[in-house]
Design a protein around this motif. Structure first.
Motif, PDB file in Angstrom:
ATOM      1  N   MET A 183       7.075  -3.500   1.037  1.00 45.03           N
ATOM      2  CA  MET A 183       6.415  -3.263  -0.245  1.00 45.03           C
ATOM      3  C   MET A 183       5.667  -1.944  -0.191  1.00 45.03           C
ATOM      4  SD  MET A 183       5.095  -6.971  -1.311  1.00 45.03           S
ATOM      5  CE  MET A 183       5.154  -6.811  -3.054  1.00 45.03           C
ATOM      6  N   THR A 184       6.338  -0.949   0.351  1.00 48.61           N
ATOM      7  CA  THR A 184       5.667   0.332   0.523  1.00 48.61           C
ATOM      8  C   THR A 184       5.587   1.108  -0.784  1.00 48.61           C
ATOM      9  OG1 THR A 184       7.769   1.116   1.326  1.00 48.61           O
ATOM     10  CG2 THR A 184       6.133   0.619   2.971  1.00 48.61           C
ATOM     11  N   GLU A 185       5.876   0.446  -1.851  1.00 42.20           N
ATOM     12  CA  GLU A 185       5.663   1.034  -3.163  1.00 42.20           C
ATOM     13  C   GLU A 185       5.026  -0.035  -4.026  1.00 42.20           C
ATOM     14  OE1 GLU A 185       9.094   2.597  -5.141  1.00 42.20           O
ATOM     15  OE2 GLU A 185       9.424   4.012  -3.526  1.00 42.20           O
ATOM     16  N   GLY A 186       4.566   0.362  -5.176  1.00 42.20           N
ATOM     17  CA  GLY A 186       4.095  -0.641  -6.113  1.00 42.20           C
ATOM     18  C   GLY A 186       2.656  -1.029  -5.880  1.00 42.20           C
ATOM     19  N   GLU A 187       2.287  -2.118  -6.556  1.00 43.09           N
ATOM     20  CA  GLU A 187       0.875  -2.484  -6.637  1.00 43.09           C
ATOM     21  C   GLU A 187       0.237  -2.748  -5.289  1.00 43.09           C
ATOM     22  OE1 GLU A 187       0.022  -5.331 -10.117  1.00 43.09           O
ATOM     23  OE2 GLU A 187       2.159  -5.352  -9.676  1.00 43.09           O
ATOM     24  N   LEU A 188       0.953  -3.518  -4.480  1.00 42.48           N
ATOM     25  CA  LEU A 188       0.366  -3.894  -3.210  1.00 42.48           C
ATOM     26  C   LEU A 188       0.118  -2.651  -2.361  1.00 42.48           C
ATOM     27  CD1 LEU A 188      -0.460  -6.603  -2.254  1.00 42.48           C
ATOM     28  CD2 LEU A 188       1.613  -6.746  -0.911  1.00 42.48           C
ATOM     29  N   ASN A 189       1.019  -1.703  -2.486  1.00 41.95           N
ATOM     30  CA  ASN A 189       0.852  -0.486  -1.720  1.00 41.95           C
ATOM     31  C   ASN A 189      -0.299   0.357  -2.272  1.00 41.95           C
ATOM     32  OD1 ASN A 189       1.839   1.057   0.484  1.00 41.95           O
ATOM     33  ND2 ASN A 189       2.445   2.579  -1.031  1.00 41.95           N
ATOM     34  N   GLU A 190      -0.456   0.329  -3.570  1.00 40.77           N
ATOM     35  CA  GLU A 190      -1.602   1.035  -4.155  1.00 40.77           C
ATOM     36  C   GLU A 190      -2.888   0.466  -3.597  1.00 40.77           C
ATOM     37  OE1 GLU A 190      -1.730   1.036  -8.442  1.00 40.77           O
ATOM     38  OE2 GLU A 190       0.298   1.879  -8.476  1.00 40.77           O
ATOM     39  N   PHE A 191      -2.901  -0.849  -3.540  1.00 40.37           N
ATOM     40  CA  PHE A 191      -4.086  -1.506  -2.990  1.00 40.37           C
ATOM     41  C   PHE A 191      -4.286  -1.074  -1.540  1.00 40.37           C
ATOM     42  CE2 PHE A 191      -5.980  -4.973  -0.592  1.00 40.37           C
ATOM     43  CZ  PHE A 191      -7.140  -5.176  -1.307  1.00 40.37           C
ATOM     44  N   ARG A 192      -3.188  -1.025  -0.815  1.00 42.84           N
ATOM     45  CA  ARG A 192      -3.298  -0.644   0.593  1.00 42.84           C
ATOM     46  C   ARG A 192      -3.828   0.774   0.723  1.00 42.84           C
ATOM     47  NH1 ARG A 192       0.895   1.038   5.109  1.00 42.84           N
ATOM     48  NH2 ARG A 192       1.914   2.081   3.399  1.00 42.84           N
TER      49      ARG A 192
END
Lengths: 594, 266, 86
Positions: A108-117
Motif C-alpha cells: 500500500m505504498t500509495e494512497g491513504e494509508l501511505n499518506e498517513f505513513r
C-alpha cells in the motif's frame, strides 16, 4: 494372412494415439490450477496462496497507537520528564517502523494509508528534533544560570544566541507539525479512532513553543538591557542580502568589524544555526563577507551571527530557506541483457540537483537506487523479475529544501530468460550451463553406449546353423534364403556353444553334438519354436512327428543319444550312419519347403 | 460451464447443488411455477440473462407475499430486476479489493457480518472471489474498512482510491418479504468449498437453504443450469473415485495378463 | 500369438494409456510423454528379446532406444537448466 487383423488393430491404436495427442497439440499444457487462473468472475482458489491473515488486523491498532503516541510524548517533553519522553520516543519509533513494514507488506505504498505513513514519518522526525531541541533548551537554561552567576557575559551571549536559533527552529517544527495535522486527524476519523490524544499533542506543542518564545524574549531583552560588552551600536555588524532564498541560491553575508586596527589582519567566526561554519579574515577596512550556498539547509528560518575574538558579538540575522519544487524526468527505460536501464535527470526549476538519491520503484516497491551526478543526471541498471512492470523514479530529499518528486510511470516488459537449449545466447553466456548440458549429454551418451554394448555381448556372431561341419562356409545369399517369413519367430542371433557343447570332450562326439545343435536349430526354425536350446534329443524327435522327415530326425537323435549318453565307444560306420541320417533330415527340411 | 451444477471443477457449483438436492430443494424453470404460501425462499444464483418485465412482476408478487428472494449476482444488469422488485439496492460492478483477504490475491476479499440480520447469524466472515459491491439496502455483510474499488486495475491502493467499507450482502424489505442481494455468485463455486476455518461460505449457503421451510432454486435463467451432454460423461469419469480405481485395476489386470503370458511362454 | 504383433500392440496400448491419462489429468507434456514412451519401449524390448536371442525386427530397435536415451539426457539437461535459470 493372419497378419492383417493385427496390422489393422495396431494401425487403429496408433491413429487413436495421434488423434488424442493432436486434439490437444495446440495447447500442450492443458491444465494446472495456475494455467487456469479463472476469468472475470472469479479466480481459482487452488492456484492461490493463503494470505497471512493477521496482517490486516494489525493496521487499525497500529494507527491507533500512532495517533496516541505523540500525545504522551509531547506532554512529557512539555513537563520536562525527559526520561519518560525518551522512552515514549523510542516506542513511537518502533511503532512507526512496524507501520512502515506493514505498508510495504500490504503493498500500500500509495494512497491513504501511505499518506498517513508519510505524515507520521514527518511527525516522528519533528518530535525527535523537538525532543533534542527542548533538551538543549533546558541545558541552556542551566548554563545561563551558571554564567549569570559567574558573570561570564560572553558565554551568556553565546548561549542566548543559540537559544534564539533554537527558538526559531522549534517554531518551524511546530509549523511543520501542523501541516501533518489534517492527514493524521482525517485518517483517525475515517477509521473511527480516537484522535483526542493527537489533538492534545498539538495543543501541548503550541504551549512548548510559546513558553520558549516567552523565555527567549525575556532573555534577549535582558541581554540587551543589561548590556553586553560594547552594546549600543554593535562593534560588529552583520547584514544579509536576501531574506528568502531557495535551493542553490547564495546567501551573501557581509559584516564590518568596527573595532578594527588598521593593517592588522583579524578573523571573525561566523555561526549559522549556532554552528560555526568558519573563520573569515577581515579586509584592511574591517569588512568581511561570506557566501553561503544553500544546498543542504532544511526549509525554514536559519540564524546567523558573528563573533570576534570570542567576546564581540554581532546581532542575530536570519534568512529563510524556501522549498523548491523539483521535476524528475525519466527516459523510457531500455532493456538489455535482462536488466532494465534507467536514465533521467532531476531538476529544481532549471537548476540540476546534484548528488541526490533517486529510487527506482517497480509496482511501488523499491527495486533500485541511483544518485544524480554534478549535472543532475542519473542512470541505473536494475534487474527485474520477468513479466510486466510499472516503473517510475522517485526523489525525496531529507536534508535539502527540495520537494519530493516523481517521474512518469512506464510499463516495461521483461521477457522470460530463455532457459537451456532454447536460447543459445543464454546457454553460451553462462559456462555452467554449457558444462551441465555437456555433462548430461555425455552421461546419456555413455548410457546409450552401455545399452548397445550390453546387447552386443549377448550377440556373438551367429553360427552357421544350416551348414554342417565340413561343408563349405555359407555364402551371404544362403543366409538370406532362409525362411524369412517374418512371422514372429525368426531368429537372427543365437548363443551357440553353451555348457552343453563344452561338456563334450571327444572330437567325434563333439562333431555329433554340433550336428545335433544344427539340426535342433533348423527344426526350431522350421516350427517357429522360440527356445531351441532347451530341447533334448527326445523332445526334438517328438516335435518333428508331423514333419515328413520325422524318421530321419528320430533316427539321428536316438543314435546321438546312444553315442552321447551310453558312454560306450561307437564304431565309425555307425557314426557315419547317424551323420547321414541328420544330413538327410536337413535336406528334407531344405527341400520341399523352398 | 462456469457456475454449472454439472461442473465438478473448481468453477462449477456441483457441490452446492448436491447439498440442495439432499435437502429436497425445488427446482423451478420459471417464476410462474413459484408456489404460494409465503413460507419459501427462492435462490436466484448467477442469472445468465435478464428477466422479462412479466417475470419480474411474478417475482415481485411472490416476494410481497412474504417470501424471501436471494439474488446472487455480480452483474449490474440485475439492477433492472432489483428495481423492478421495488428495492433500492444496486449492484456496482467494481473491482472490490481489500487488505483483509483470505488468499494472497486482491480478489479474495473477506466480508464480515454487519447488523443483526438472521442470515449472517453465527457466521464470522465469508470469503469472496472477485466481488462487486452494493449500494442501498440494509448491509448484512460488508468488507472491512481497508477495502477499496480498484479502478485502475493495478491491485494496489492508488491515490484516487479511497478506503471504505463496502456492502456485499444487503437486505431490503419488499412488501411482506425480504430481498437479499449477494454481490458475488463465486462464493458458492466448488473451489470455495472447504475454505476458511469453518467453511463459512457453505455455512452461509446452508443458512440460506434452511431459512424457510421451503427452498426453491431458480433454474430457468441461471447459469447453474447449463448442462451440455459431454460434461455428464466427463463427470462420470472424473467425479467418481470408483471409476478411477476401476480404470487403474483394469490397467494392472491387462499388464499382469501380459506379463504372465510372457512368463508362461518362457 | 506372434511376438512382434504383441510387442507393437503393447507399445501402442501403453502410449495410448499414457496419453489417455495425460488428457484426463489435463496435462499433456511432450517431455513426460517421451520419457514414458522410452520406458515402455525399453521394457517391451527387454521382454521380447530374451537373453538368448533377439528377433531380427528388433535389431535396429536398439539404435532407436540408444538415441532415445541420448534425447532423454538432453531433456534432463534442459530441465536442470530451467530450474537453475529460475
Amino acid at each position: 494372412m493372419r497378419r492383417l487383423p493385427a496390422l489393422v488393430v495396431s494401425g487403429i491404436l496408433v491413429l487413436a494415439c495421434l488423434l488424442l495427442i493432436g486434439l490437444q497439440a495446440g495447447s500442450p499444457l492443458l491444465y494446472s490450477p495456475r494455467s487456469d487462473p479463472g476469468g472475470a468472475d472469479h479466480s481459482n482458489p487452488a492456484a492461490l496462496e493463503r494470505a497471512r491473515e493477521d496482517r490486516a488486523a494489525q493496521v487499525l491498532p497500529l494507527i491507533s497507537d500512532l495517533l496516541d503516541s505523540p500525545g504522551s510524548l509531547v506532554l512529557n517533553i512539555k513537563s520536562g520528564d525527559f526520561e519518560y519522553a525518551a522512552r515514549d520516543l523510542q516506542e513511537y519509533r518502533q511503532i512507526s517502523r512496524s507501520l512502515d513494514t506493514l505498508v510495504i507488506n500490504l503493498d500500500m505504498t500509495e494512497g491513504e494509508l501511505n499518506e498517513f505513513r508519510n505524515a507520521n514519518q514527518q511527525n516522528l522526525a519533528i518530535l525527535t528534533e523537538l525532543f533534542n531541541g527542548t533538551g538543549r533548551w533546558n541545558e541552556l537554561q542551566t548554563l545561563e544560570i551558571r554564567y549569570r552567576d559567574s558573570g561570564d557575559s560572553q558565554m551568556l551571549t553565546t548561549i542566548t544566541y543559540e537559544g534564539e536559533a533554537l527558538r526559531r527552529r522549534i517554531q518551524d517544527l511546530y509549523r511543520d507539525y501542523l501541516e501533518q495535522d489534517q492527514v493524521m486527524r482525517d485518517t483517525g476519523e475515517k477509521f473511527g479512532l480516537d484522535t483526542t490524544g493527537y489533538g492534545q499533542s498539538v495543543i501541548d506543542f503550541r504551549e512548548i513553543v510559546s513558553q520558549i518564545d516567552r523565555d527567549q524574549h525575556e532573555k534577549m531583552t535582558t541581554l540587551q538591557t543589561t548590556g553586553t560588552p560594547g552594546t549600543g551600536p554593535y562593534r560588529l555588524t552583520l547584514g544579509i542580502d536576501r531574506q528568502r532564498v531557495s535551493y542553490m541560491d547564495t546567501v551573501r553575508i557581509e559584516g564590518l568589524l568596527w573595532e578594527h586596527k588598521k593593517d592588522h589582519p583579524d578573523e571573525v567566526d561566523l555561526f549559522i544555526d549556532s554552528r560555526k561554519i568558519g573563520s573569515i579574515p577581515t579586509k584592511p577596512d574591517g569588512s568581511f563577507s561570506y557566501s553561503h550556498l544553500v544546498e543542504h539547509d532544511r526549509e525554514g528560518t536559519h540564524t546567523v551571527f558573528a563573533v570576534y575574538s570570542g567576546s564581540v558579538f554581532s546581532e542575530i540575522r536570519t534568512f529563510f530557506v524556501e522549498t523548491s519544487g523539483t521535476s524528475l524526468d525519466l527516459k523510457t527505460p531500455s532493456l538489455h541483457n535482462g536488466r532494465v536501464a534507467f536514465e533521467g535527470v532531476l531538476l529544481a526549476g532549471s537548476t540540476p540537483v546534484r548528488f541526490a538519491p533517486i529510487e527506482i520503484l517497480a509496482e511501488g516497491k523499491r527495486s533500485g537506487t541511483a544518485r544524480t551526478g554534478e549535472d543532475g543526471k542519473f542512470s541505473s541498471d536494475v534487474k527485474l523479475s520477468p513479466g510486466s512492470h510499472k516503473v517510475h523514479a522517485f526523489f525525496s530529499a531529507d536534508t535539502s529544501p527540495l520537494a519530493p518528486s516523481e517521474s512518469a510511470t512506464y510499463e516495461v516488459f521483461v521477457p522470460e530468460p530463455s532457459p537451456g537449449i532454447a536460447g543459445e545466447d543464454g546457454l553460451l553466456a553462462n559456462p555452467y550451463y554449457a558444462v551441465i548440458l555437456a555433462a548430461s549429454l555425455c552421461a546419456s551418451g555413455f548410457g546409450a553406449f552401455l545399452y548397445l554394448r550390453r546387447q552386443r555381448v549377448g550377440l556373438s556372431p551367429p553360427i552357421p546353423v544350416f551348414h554342417l561341419p565340413g561343408e563349405r562356409a555359407p555364402d551371404g545369399a544362403d543366409n538370406e534364403n532362409l525362411p524369412d517369413l517374418d512371422d514372429g519367430g525368426t531368429v537372427t542371433g543365437v548363443v551357440p556353444y553353451t555348457g552343453e557343447a563344452e561338456a563334450v570332450d571327444t572330437v567325434p562326439s563333439g562333431d555329433l553334438s554340433s550336428l545335433f545343435s544344427a539340426l535342433r536349430m533348423a527344426v526350431a526354425r522350421r516350427l517357429a519354436f522360440l527356445y531351441p536350446l532347451s530341447l533334448t534329443p527326445r523332445e526334438l524327435c517328438a516335435m518333428c512327428r508331423e514333419l515328413p522327415f520325422r524318421a530321419e530326425v528320430c533316427r539321428f537323435t536316438s543314435g546321438y543319444e546312444q553315442v552321447m549318453y551310453s558312454g560306450a565307444s561307437v564304431p565309425d560306420d555307425e557314426r557315419d550312419m547317424i551323420g547321414s541320417a541328420a544330413r538327410s533330415a536337413m535336406e528334407g527340411m531344405g527341400g520341399p519347403d523352398h | 460451464m462456469e457456475y454449472s451444477r454439472y461442473n465438478p471443477e473448481w468453477n462449477g457449483t456441483s457441490r452446492l447443488f448436491q447439498e440442495m438436492i439432499e435437502r429436497d430443494a425445488m427446482m423451478v424453470s420459471g417464476f410462474h411455477e413459484l408456489p404460494g404460501g409465503g413460507d419459501a425462499l427462492l435462490l436466484i444464483l448467477a442469472p445468465g440473462e435478464s428477466y422479462a418485465p412479466d417475470e419480474i412482476g411474478l417475482l415481485r408478487t411472490f416476494l410481497e407475499e412474504g417470501n424471501i428472494v436471494v439474488l446472487v449476482s455480480d452483474k449490474e444488469r440485475e439492477n433492472l430486476l432489483i428495481s423492478g422488485l421495488g428495492s433500492s439496492i444496486r449492484i456496482r460492478d467494481g473491482n472490490l479489493t481489500s487488505i483483509d483477504r483470505f488468499f494472497d490475491h486482491p480478489s479474495s476479499v473477506l466480508a464480515f457480518p454487519a447488523g443483526q440480520d438472521p442470515l449472517g447469524a453465527g457466521i464470522s466472515r465469508i470469503v469472496l472471489n472477485n466481488p462487486s459491491s452494493l449500494e442501498g439496502g440494509e448491509p448484512v455483510f460488508t468488507s472491512s474498512l481497508l477495502s477499496w474499488i480498484d479502478a485502475d486495475g493495478d491491485s494496489r491502493l492508488g491515490r484516487d482510491e479511497t478506503l471504505q467499507r463496502f456492502s456485499v450482502i444487503a437486505a431490503d424489505r419488499v412488501g411482506e418479504g425480504v430481498l437479499y442481494v449477494i454481490a458475488d455468485p463465486s462464493i458458492f463455486i466448488n473451489g470455495m468449498d472447504a475454505i476458511g476455518m469453518d467453511n463459512e461460505n457453505y455455512a452461509l449457503a446452508r443458512q440460506i437453504m434452511s431459512a424457510r421451510p421451503r427452498f426453491i432454486v431458480e433454474q430457468g435463467r441461471s447459469r447453474t443450469a447449463y448442462a451440455p451432454e459431454a460434461i455428464r460423461v466427463v463427470n462420470l469419469v472424473k467425479d467418481s473415485t470408483i471409476t478411477k480405481m476401476a480404470v487403474i485395476t483394469l490397467i494392472f489386470l491387462v499388464g499382469s495378463i501380459f506379463v504372465i503370458g510372457r512368463w508362461k511362454e518362457a | 500369438m506372434m511376438k512382434k504383433h504383441l510387442a507393437i500392440s503393447a507399445l501402442a496400448g501403453w502410449v495410448l494409456l499414457v496419453s489417455g491419462f495425460m488428457i484426463l489429468a489435463r496435462t499433456l507434456d511432450l517431455e513426460i510423454f517421451f520419457v514414458l514412451w522410452l520406458i515402455g519401449i525399453l521394457i517391451i524390448v527387454e521382454l521380447v528379446s530374451d537373453h538368448a536371442a533377439t528377433p531380427r525386427y528388433l535389431r535396429y530397435q536398439r539404435l532407436v532406444i540408444a538415441s532415445g536415451v541420448i534425447l532423454f539426457g538432453a531433456i534432463v539437461a534442459r530441465k536442470i537448466l530451467e530450474i537453475l535459470a529460475r
